[in-house]
Design an enzyme around this catalytic site. Structure first.
Site: not given
Ligand code: GLP
Length: 253
Positions: A67, A142, A144, A149
């Protein structure tokens, strides 16, 4: 689904990097789907170490990121903390330290003029590369995957998605606040691979660490399969899924 629980973040990261390295050694021109966020940084550090100390060779590896924020592009003239693009994250945390070829790196272009058409092209690029051999995933607060989302369909493909309030709050706390960027200036949309795109990868490694993730990990892995928690799609996955957790993230399983 194979769930592996490791003592701590370092051990979780080492295990994930070991699996990625094994793929690269057995298939030097493999296609790897990379993820951003704090979770995979330790895995990337270990991959960098293996490249530098053990000669792990990325020269034929192709990469596709999950993404990117819409309206955001990499800007190397800015200090890292003021460039919140995922392209910059990947550059700083992994790509600039290894011998992956620029032309083999694919990250959704947040500055595209025609997002709808671009998303189709991104899907085509994945197909042209032969599909993704190994997709690395984190999990959002959440539930995802990437930026799918709550409410995203399990048949969704690469597209533009509005960020949920919890994601905006999480991002603010984790990145933007420190960079002195206000909530109003934060990106509210992203280009993301869809759940169906992710489920087509031949193998999946999902990572989570820390007590903050314990509830959502339990929901995704053991709760009902629901688009309210898009990572619960892992329960529908037909390929080989490995979930690697530290003890704290596994506490509610
Ligand atoms: C963002 C990314 C996700 C990732 C998430 C969790 O939303 N788009 O791909 O898994 O963050 O982030 P973290 O690893 O910092 O908890």
């Amino acid at each position: 689904m194979n769930i592996i629980v490791r003592e701590n973040y370092y051990e979780m990261s080492k295990h994930a990097a070991g699996m990625i390295a094994e793929l690269i050694r057995s298939k030097p021109d493999c296609v790897i789907g990379f993820a951003t966020g704090g979770t995979p940084i330790g895995t990337y550090k270990e991959l960098i170490r293996m490249h530098k100390e053990e000669g792990l060779d990325f020269s034929e590896v192709k990469t596709f990121n999950l993404d990117e924020y819409l309206g955001v592009g990499i800007d190397l003239s800015k200090p890292y903390n003021l460039d919140q693009s995922y392209a910059r994250f990947m550059h700083e945390e992994l790509f600039k330290h290894i011998n992956v070829r620029k032309e083999n790196i694919h990250i959704p272009d947040g500055l595209t003029k025609d997002p709808e058409e671009y998303c189709k092209l991104y899907e085509d690029e994945i197909k042209k590369a032969g599909g993704i051999d190994l997709q690395i995933l984190g999990i959002g607060g959440d539930g995802h995957w990437a930026f799918n989302e709550p409410g995203s369909s399990f048949t969704s493909r690469t597209r533009v998605e509005a960020l949920a309030q919890q994601t905006l709050d999480d991002n603010y706390e984790a990145f933007y606040k420190k960079a002195g960027i206000s909530r109003e200036q934060m990106p509210r949309y992203a280009i993301t691979m869809g759940i169906a795109t992710i489920l087509e990868a031949r193998t999946i490694i999902m990572l989570a660490n820390g007590s903050k993730k314990a509830d959502i990990v339990a929901k995704a892995l053991k709760g009902p399969v629901t688009t309210d928690v898009t990572a619960s799609a892992i329960q529908l996955y037909k390929g080989k899924a490995t979930v690697i957790l530290d003890k704290e993230a596994a506490a509610k399983l």
